[in-house]
Scaffold this motif. Sequence first.
Motif, PDB file in Angstrom:
ATOM      1  N   ASN A   1      46.957  36.042  30.717  1.00  0.00           N
ATOM      2  CA  ASN A   1      46.454  37.399  30.978  1.00  0.00           C
ATOM      3  C   ASN A   1      47.519  38.395  31.434  1.00  0.00           C
ATOM      4  O   ASN A   1      47.203  39.379  32.097  1.00  0.00           O
ATOM      5  CB  ASN A   1      45.330  37.370  32.022  1.00  0.00           C
ATOM      6  CG  ASN A   1      44.134  36.585  31.522  1.00  0.00           C
ATOM      7  OD1 ASN A   1      43.846  36.614  30.316  1.00  0.00           O
ATOM      8  ND2 ASN A   1      43.462  35.877  32.409  1.00  0.00           N
TER       9      ASN A   1
ATOM     10  N   PRO B   1      49.909  41.544  31.560  1.00  0.00           N
ATOM     11  CA  PRO B   1      49.680  42.896  31.029  1.00  0.00           C
ATOM     12  C   PRO B   1      50.707  43.240  29.942  1.00  0.00           C
ATOM     13  O   PRO B   1      51.844  43.589  30.245  1.00  0.00           O
ATOM     14  CB  PRO B   1      49.853  43.781  32.266  1.00  0.00           C
ATOM     15  CG  PRO B   1      50.717  43.003  33.199  1.00  0.00           C
ATOM     16  CD  PRO B   1      50.507  41.551  32.906  1.00  0.00           C
TER      17      PRO B   1
ATOM     18  N   LEU C   1      55.158  38.303  31.801  1.00  0.00           N
ATOM     19  CA  LEU C   1      54.993  37.176  32.728  1.00  0.00           C
ATOM     20  C   LEU C   1      55.757  35.933  32.288  1.00  0.00           C
ATOM     21  O   LEU C   1      56.528  35.372  33.054  1.00  0.00           O
ATOM     22  CB  LEU C   1      53.509  36.841  32.919  1.00  0.00           C
ATOM     23  CG  LEU C   1      52.675  37.859  33.702  1.00  0.00           C
ATOM     24  CD1 LEU C   1      51.347  37.239  34.129  1.00  0.00           C
ATOM     25  CD2 LEU C   1      53.396  38.408  34.904  1.00  0.00           C
TER      26      LEU C   1
ATOM     27  N   ILE D   1      56.736  42.373  39.333  1.00  0.00           N
ATOM     28  CA  ILE D   1      55.399  42.111  38.806  1.00  0.00           C
ATOM     29  C   ILE D   1      54.919  40.738  39.293  1.00  0.00           C
ATOM     30  O   ILE D   1      55.692  39.792  39.409  1.00  0.00           O
ATOM     31  CB  ILE D   1      55.381  42.193  37.260  1.00  0.00           C
ATOM     32  CG1 ILE D   1      53.954  42.315  36.750  1.00  0.00           C
ATOM     33  CG2 ILE D   1      56.102  41.018  36.626  1.00  0.00           C
ATOM     34  CD1 ILE D   1      53.853  42.756  35.307  1.00  0.00           C
ATOM     35  N   GLN D   2      53.643  40.642  39.618  1.00  0.00           N
ATOM     36  CA  GLN D   2      53.051  39.385  40.094  1.00  0.00           C
ATOM     37  C   GLN D   2      52.105  38.826  39.041  1.00  0.00           C
ATOM     38  O   GLN D   2      51.815  39.483  38.043  1.00  0.00           O
ATOM     39  CB  GLN D   2      52.314  39.609  41.422  1.00  0.00           C
ATOM     40  CG  GLN D   2      53.195  40.209  42.513  1.00  0.00           C
ATOM     41  CD  GLN D   2      54.359  39.300  42.890  1.00  0.00           C
ATOM     42  OE1 GLN D   2      54.206  38.092  43.002  1.00  0.00           O
ATOM     43  NE2 GLN D   2      55.540  39.889  43.064  1.00  0.00           N
TER      44      GLN D   2
ATOM     45  N   GLY E   1      49.384  41.015  37.659  1.00  0.00           N
ATOM     46  CA  GLY E   1      49.720  42.341  37.161  1.00  0.00           C
ATOM     47  C   GLY E   1      49.930  43.369  38.270  1.00  0.00           C
ATOM     48  O   GLY E   1      50.277  44.509  37.980  1.00  0.00           O
TER      49      GLY E   1
ATOM     50  N   TYR F   1      52.044  44.490  41.907  1.00  0.00           N
ATOM     51  CA  TYR F   1      53.481  44.487  42.189  1.00  0.00           C
ATOM     52  C   TYR F   1      53.753  44.203  43.661  1.00  0.00           C
ATOM     53  O   TYR F   1      52.884  44.374  44.509  1.00  0.00           O
ATOM     54  CB  TYR F   1      54.090  45.835  41.797  1.00  0.00           C
ATOM     55  CG  TYR F   1      54.078  46.009  40.307  1.00  0.00           C
ATOM     56  CD1 TYR F   1      55.166  45.651  39.532  1.00  0.00           C
ATOM     57  CD2 TYR F   1      52.922  46.445  39.649  1.00  0.00           C
ATOM     58  CE1 TYR F   1      55.143  45.757  38.154  1.00  0.00           C
ATOM     59  CE2 TYR F   1      52.880  46.558  38.271  1.00  0.00           C
ATOM     60  CZ  TYR F   1      53.992  46.211  37.521  1.00  0.00           C
ATOM     61  OH  TYR F   1      53.958  46.294  36.157  1.00  0.00           O
TER      62      TYR F   1
END
Lengths: 105, 818
Positions: free
Chosen positions: A48, A50, A65, B561-562, B565, B567
């Motif tokens: 998932n 972004p 990611l 970014i984590q 989504g 931060y």
Amino acid sequence: MNWIQIGKLEDIPRQGARTVTTPHGEIAVFRTIDDQVFALNNRCPHKNGPLAQGIVHGHRVTCPLHSWVISLENGEAVAPDTGCAHRYNVKLEHGELLLQLPDKK
Amino acid sequence: MAIKKTRLVVIGNGMAGIRTVEELIKMSPDEYDITVFGAEPQPNYNRILLSPVLSGEMTFQETVLNDWGWYQENHITLHTGKPVTKIHRKQCVVSTDDGLSAPYDRLLIATGSIPFMLPVPGIDLPGVVAYRSIQDVEAMLAAAQTGKRAVVIGGGLLGLEAANGLSLRGMEVSVVHINDWLMERQLDKAGGDLLTAELRKRGLNFYLTHQTEAILGEQHVTGLRFKNGLEIDADLVVMTVGIRPSIALAKSAGIYCERGIVVNDTMQTFDPKIYSVGECVQHRGQTYGLVAPLFEQAKVAANHLAEFGRMRYEGSLVSTKLKVTGIDLFSAGDFHAAEGDEELLLQDTSRGVYKKLILRDNRLRGAVMYGDTVDGPWYFQMLRDGTDVSEFREHILFGQAHLGDSGRSGAASVMNMADSAEICGCNGINKGMIVKAIIEKKLFTIEEVRAHTKASSSCGSCTGLVEALLANTLGGDYSASPNKKPMCPCTELSHDDVRAAISKHSLESMPQLMQTLNWKTPDGCASCRPALNFYLLAAAPDTYQDDSHSRFINERVHANIQKDGTYSVIPRIWGGVTSPAELRAIADIADKYEVPTVKFTGGQRLDLLGVTKENLPKMWGDLVAAGFVSGHAYGKALRTVKTCVGSEWCRFGTQDSTGLGIQMEKETWGSWTPHKFKIAVSGCPRNCAEATIKDFGVVCVDSGYELHVGGNGGIKVRVTDFLCKVSTEAEVLEYCGAFMQLYREDAHYLERTAPWIERTGLTHIKQRVVDDASMRAELYARFLQSQTSAQIDPWKARAEGKDAAEYVPLMAVAEMAN
């Protein structure tokens, strides 16, 4: 199905993306180096991520990611990964970006 | 559609020729009409796997690299079983004896080699075979059905593989060898003796220092006689005394040949229309008989056939591994010590382990290993890279103990691991999956394994293990990545090539760079673009227009970014020293934006996690108002300067480590580096700031400051190397700036200081940063100059509206019309 005006081509940076929030979830709208536009569900089929935040190269985006590469043309992950991000129709008419969304259920 | 394509004719349907065609199709799919002539009736198969076919470990079908369908799909006209017998260079036509002919615009000769047959009586008798093609293997297998005794003449790599295969097929095998030890081209005597002993245990007979005088028999071979008069019986004789480049055809057409067909660095023969690759070629006086160099040649030839005109073949270093199951043997380079060379030896007779390394000027020149070859690829890498080994010379014989690491150190041999053992922790790829992909997908290089399995494609710490798996699965012909690794599939150029080209052509922007250097993709990929952006920036820090869309998201939006989504936001806390007012401000901001998690980082600062992208600029505005700047915790940049309390408070402190740390952070913050860069300053040798696992560490002592470089925690913990000792704070700042600048100008993108130093050697760094004062001053001056445009707080700029569109959605569609 409805075509919805979402903005102008210049609103999206070249080799970049912007998001549109909809009742169907967040949709990522991409603009490639050759000024084509594509729209995908803003969720990588892997975990998932972004997709709108990824690096856009050619007609592909690399998820921020875990670096899955997703084809903007059909939403499919590039081998060896498998999976698909839902694709939406998007078009450019007289400088206006139009995104096609399904009717409300 | 009537455009006439250029015609390419390929003579030779083997590994080198077809690899060239494959590379060519990849680069330039529609340029050529391709016709291939093969002397053998089969499609292209993997000749290096003949030994497993002979021994029964594989079937022929498993060795086919390109089946009939492949030729069809790529519109290649294929004539098998049709050796070309004439090249008419004036008419540009080739022809076969049975009347086939084909005109060409470009010709590629890949005729390979022919086995050398000893000129002794009886050589033509039935039952005497070479070991070169699948037909030879079939002949041997047929002989194994009826006969009992086999004699292999020639105790080299190929001969021993043949002997082993025939022995597994139930034959009684003797090996005849003219030298007094086996495989003298790959092994020294000690290694050869160990090998002979092991093979004797497996039931092979040896006639060393024996020379064949005649092969005996009337209708069929029955035996052979040595020069010393001894006669032995044989139902099958396999001749493996060497190969010769197959040049008769080229020679007959008047193409210049010596031992092989002479080519230049673009694989072109003396006839500019004619290229040549493979075992038939002589390049810079060398001929090659292993697959790795052939593939490098294929790449270069294809590049020029595609008219890219960019690559040169500069010769190959080769390594060898015997494909006899259960025998571990590896050799590379030149392993006979010459004058001025040093020999490092390890011999453990009861374990059956023998290792010899040859060093010259602290660089590896050759390696022979027997019994324990797990470090073969590591030695080979250092040999090719010319790595200076002086820093770890005393350990080098014991191998790369941390091979692959991640808690796997000491894994005796990757081949002993279970199939279910995880190799690539990032992507969850186990050994069985990798081996299966190598065999089924016919993979030869680490890049191919990455593309098909993802193993070693993320953090890269398992690269050594994957290379070992490749080497062990493929045997000796594993195509170790060439000396120059392309930076990504968008180019053939290496990181160093690209950096050199940027300064040579004064390249100023990415489109200009990609055009000048013939990038294969329209706008690169997620791997090369961030690297190019950094290289261009490092080359012209004052003028380069940063390309934010070539930066990874974290650097584009100045936050980390984590997984969901959101931060994380980490303000800079100079030297880890803060105040109640700063802490209060952070607490208020955390409350205001409902930050779900606040955590201390390992670098002595506070991490505010779970911030939405939309909130970032507002939050930064508040942080900036409270006096903070960006902590760059998200960037390939200076991260933190960790300190201990030092002489101001600590009863052991020798210097003001906090004050020095703050000065260093004020001077270096904002700088972009090839990978993240961490600094620490400890006030005494107790080293509470852990300075010896940082990229640049300062350990204060009573008499000054010890400077240490190239350490890191992380995947592969590495303790720093001692750089030098200085006596003033000003010197610490100068050495630190100079070191960072050298790293910025010299390292590859995403290469931390530790692997950079291991690759280039500490001496390289000392010479520039320590020994040469004027070079140090110049490096430091360039560093300070680049800092003038780098120390602009990105948070402040964005809080004031820069890149505003980046942080908000394009549109919110609230309700659907019906």
